[in-house]
Design a protein around this motif. Structure first.
Motif, PDB file in Angstrom:
ATOM      1  N   ASP A   1       0.930  -1.197  -0.091  1.00  0.00           N
ATOM      2  CA  ASP A   1      -0.005   0.100  -0.001  1.00  0.00           C
ATOM      3  C   ASP A   1       0.748   1.238   0.042  1.00  0.00           C
ATOM      4  OD1 ASP A   1       0.577  -0.584   2.671  1.00  0.00           O
ATOM      5  OD2 ASP A   1      -1.117  -1.578   2.871  1.00  0.00           O
TER       6      ASP A   1
ATOM      7  N   TRP B   1       3.479  -3.084   3.101  1.00  0.00           N
ATOM      8  CA  TRP B   1       2.022  -3.761   3.386  1.00  0.00           C
ATOM      9  C   TRP B   1       1.900  -3.424   4.766  1.00  0.00           C
ATOM     10  CZ3 TRP B   1      -0.130  -7.386   6.795  1.00  0.00           C
ATOM     11  CH2 TRP B   1      -1.698  -7.675   6.464  1.00  0.00           C
TER      12      TRP B   1
ATOM     13  N   LYS C   1      -0.300   3.470   9.844  1.00  0.00           N
ATOM     14  CA  LYS C   1      -1.158   3.481   8.531  1.00  0.00           C
ATOM     15  C   LYS C   1      -0.479   3.440   7.292  1.00  0.00           C
ATOM     16  CE  LYS C   1      -2.873   7.969   9.868  1.00  0.00           C
ATOM     17  NZ  LYS C   1      -1.966   8.161  11.018  1.00  0.00           N
TER      18      LYS C   1
ATOM     19  N   LYS D   1      -7.723  -5.456  -2.486  1.00  0.00           N
ATOM     20  CA  LYS D   1      -7.387  -4.450  -1.438  1.00  0.00           C
ATOM     21  C   LYS D   1      -6.892  -5.074   0.084  1.00  0.00           C
ATOM     22  CE  LYS D   1     -11.666  -2.846   0.245  1.00  0.00           C
ATOM     23  NZ  LYS D   1     -12.779  -3.433   0.102  1.00  0.00           N
ATOM     24  N   ASN D   2      -6.054  -4.631   0.538  1.00  0.00           N
ATOM     25  CA  ASN D   2      -5.821  -5.350   2.066  1.00  0.00           C
ATOM     26  C   ASN D   2      -4.771  -6.602   2.052  1.00  0.00           C
ATOM     27  OD1 ASN D   2      -6.949  -2.939   2.925  1.00  0.00           O
ATOM     28  ND2 ASN D   2      -8.726  -3.944   3.367  1.00  0.00           N
TER      29      ASN D   2
END
Ligand code: M6R
Length: 603
Positions: A31, A74, A79, A594-595
């Protein structure tokens, strides 16, 4: 999960090499991304949140540099923003890190007392400060890295640059993979093979707590203060596996590769007879119990394996999720075979479960796809699945190769105990031969899968039901759907519905009902009728010709009837394809949901 690439050379093209390498690691899931490189003896640090494209947009790839490190992150600690993105730099040390440092808070507090300030929430910044602190008292970087190994708890693969040595790249690892790529006048580090595959095939695999000093011409690997002799290996890697070859997505390409993967995985053991099963595989018939440990889809493959081994080999088989197993009280019998199943061979929880079994003295078997991975190196016996590189985060071909291998193990035991007769053997071999063709037939039904996806796209919840083998398949179908289409779904043992879940069934609720297992078919059909009469839209996946009653389903997908041992390999195709078509309809990022990360190297 996070990816590392590092380069030291003499062509001045470090920045481009790092960005290219990171692109090849994108499939792992991330991310944010960043690179650090020396330019005119000074460290330049560039990072961005979000996709690699954001980073490429702010980087001049022509900038001259001969040494640097890059990272796709990741998020674990803090965050997914630019500040927490790697590389991190404190004092003289710039670091990229895969893994989790468990004692980072204690270390951080001590380092704050020593005057260090931290700007991110990451555990990685703590490693930079710690190394900088150690270096202040002893200017020998290798000694300092050795000390890191003593101080850090947890998992780490680190690429390290020091302001004082712009020609030297350092690396160290524990419980997280790291390789060194070797080439003429240039060397690399990488957390995963594809990062450097277009540059070199020669590589060294670092073992836990190995650390290395790498220059453009030399690689020195150390362990506990002593230089180590290392083997330089060569990758066997088919570069076409990292190309979509005309398919819209890697996932679709990999689903279509399943007939071939089945052949490659089973052909060495299944020839004219079943002799190959006992000649080319160890004899597994001596174990009184088998325990399969894995994560995610590999656990679902294990659940199918359990049914096969119990039915065909008559050996009690337990299945554990690795993340639970490792912290539960363990009751491992001495004569129990522990099978760990993993595509990547790097899944942290599975690796730890394997170490527990080894420590207990059990024989361990790894069913692994990635050759030479950590789990493959740790297991006593390894059987490789031949799925090739799997790029899509959602596993398809690797899952079916795991199922195929577990079926072969069931057959190995059964054959060696004389539990299958000649007629059955002939039928099994016949079905194995025809399976790839049946798979191809199912792959042709694209329109049917699209139509089902259309029916369920307006619904927030989808149920997958089945019993026994079909329940294990329901779990895999449900996971695929959740993972790539972001549609909530539940897999239920069909007999359990009326103990709670049936209250959720409303007019139109999609229920994917799987009935391929003759042992329980009539029971499951009764359960399907229960949901149908409460308004469910039943999507019936079956290998039965029960034409006499068509009242309990709304759509039907027929899968060819073959022996139980191979039947799940057919049934899973519609499940994979429905998930794929739904994700496509919803415009999801199919290959990189995602994630999620491809290889889960943290617990
Ligand atoms: O590499 P492994 O087979 O050990 O991975 C285990 C799971 O993380 C993996 O199967 C995961 O559940 C898949 N993304 C599911 O499609």
């Amino acid at each position: 999960m996070c990816g590392i690439v590092g380069y030291v050379g003499n062509q001045g093209n470090c920045v481009r090499v790092l960005i290219d390498g990171l692109k090849r690691l994108e499939y792992r899931g991330y991310d944010s991304a960043g690179i650090a490189y020396f330019n005119d003896g000074k460290v330049n640090l560039v990072k961005e949140s979000g996709k690699l494209e954001n980073l490429s947009n702010v980087i001049d790839v022509e900038k001259k540099s001969n040494l640097g490190i890059g990272h796709t992150r990741w998020a674990t600690h803090g965050k997914a923003d630019k500040c927490n993105a790697h590389p991190h730099k404190i004092g003289k040390f710039t670091i990229v890190h895969n893994g989790i440092i468990e004692n980072y808070n204690v270390l951080k507090n001590k380092l704050i007392e020593k005057g260090y300030n931290f700007s991110s929430e990451t555990d990685t910044e703590v490693i930079c400060a710690l190394l900088d602190y150690l270096y202040k008292t002893d200017k020998d970087i290798l000694k300092c890295i050795r000390k890191l190994n003593e101080i850090l708890d947890g998992s780490y693969a680190l690429g390290i640059m020091c302001d004082d040595n712009p020609d030297e790249l350092y690396a160290v690892k524990k419980n997280s993979p790291l390789i060194i790529g070797i080439n003429d006048g240039e060397n690399y580090i990488a957390s995963d093979v594809p990062a450097i595959l277009d540059k070199t095939k020669k590589h060294i695999v670092l073992e836990d707590k190995d650390y290395a000093k790498i220059t453009k011409d030399t690689v020195n690997v150390y362990h506990d203060g002593k230089e180590k002799r290392v083997d330089v290996k060569s990758f066997e890697f088919d570069a076409s596996s990292i190309d979509k070859q005309g398919y819209d997505h890697f996932m679709l390409k990999e689903i279509h590769e399943q007939p071939d993967v089945f052949k490659k995985t089973t052909n060495p053991y299944l020839s004219e007879d079943l002799d190959g099963l006992i000649e080319k595989m160890p004899d597994f018939s001596k174990y009184s119990k088998i325990r399969i440990i894995a994560c995610g889809s590999a656990t679902h493959a294990g659940l199918i394996g359990k049914q096969m081994i119990e039915r065909y080999a008559n050996v009690e088989t337990l299945v554990d999720t690795a993340s639970e197993f490792r912290y539960n009280k363990q009751f491992l019998n001495d004569d129990e075979l522990v099978i760990v199943v993993s595509q990547s061979g790097e899944t942290a929880d599975t690796l730890e479960a394997l170490k527990i079994a080894k420590k207990n003295g059990n024989d361990t078997l790894g069913i692994i796809n990635e050759k030479g991975s950590s789990i493959a190196r740790e297991a006593k016996i390894v059987l490789y699945t031949e799925a090739g590189k799997e790029i899509a985060v959602a596993t398809t071909k690797a899952y079916s190769a795991q199922v195929a291998m577990l079926s072969l193990i069931a057959l190995n035991i059964s054959y060696s105990k004389n539990l299958v007769n000649k007629k059955e053997i002939a039928e099994i071999l016949k079905d194995a031969k025809s399976l790839p063709t049946h798979m191809e037939e199912l792959l042709q039904n694209e329109e049917v899968y699209k139509e089902i996806a259309n029916q369920i796209k307006e619904y927030n919840d989808v149920f997958f039901i089945g019993r026994s083998l079909d329940y294990a398949l329901a779990m895999e179908g449900s996971l695929k759907l959740k993972e790539i289409s972001y549609t909530h779904s539940e897999a239920y043992a069909a007999g359990e519905l009326k103990h709670g879940t049936i209250s959720l069934i409303e007019e139109g609720t999609p229920v994917v009902a799987i009935v391929t297992d003759d042992n329980v078919a009539s029971k499951t059909i009764s359960n399907i009728k229960e949901v149908k009469s409460r308004g469910a839209n039943v999507i019936y996946i079956t290998n039965r010709n029960d034409e006499e009653d068509q009242t309990f389903y709304d759509s039907k997908i027929m899968v060819p009837k073959v022996n139980d041992l191979f039947s799940p390999l057919l049934t899973v195709i519609p499940l994979q394809m429905i998930a794929y078509e739904l994700a496509k309809l919803k415009g999801c990022n199919i290959d990189k949901p995602k994630n999620l990360a491809k290889s889960v190297t943290v617990e």
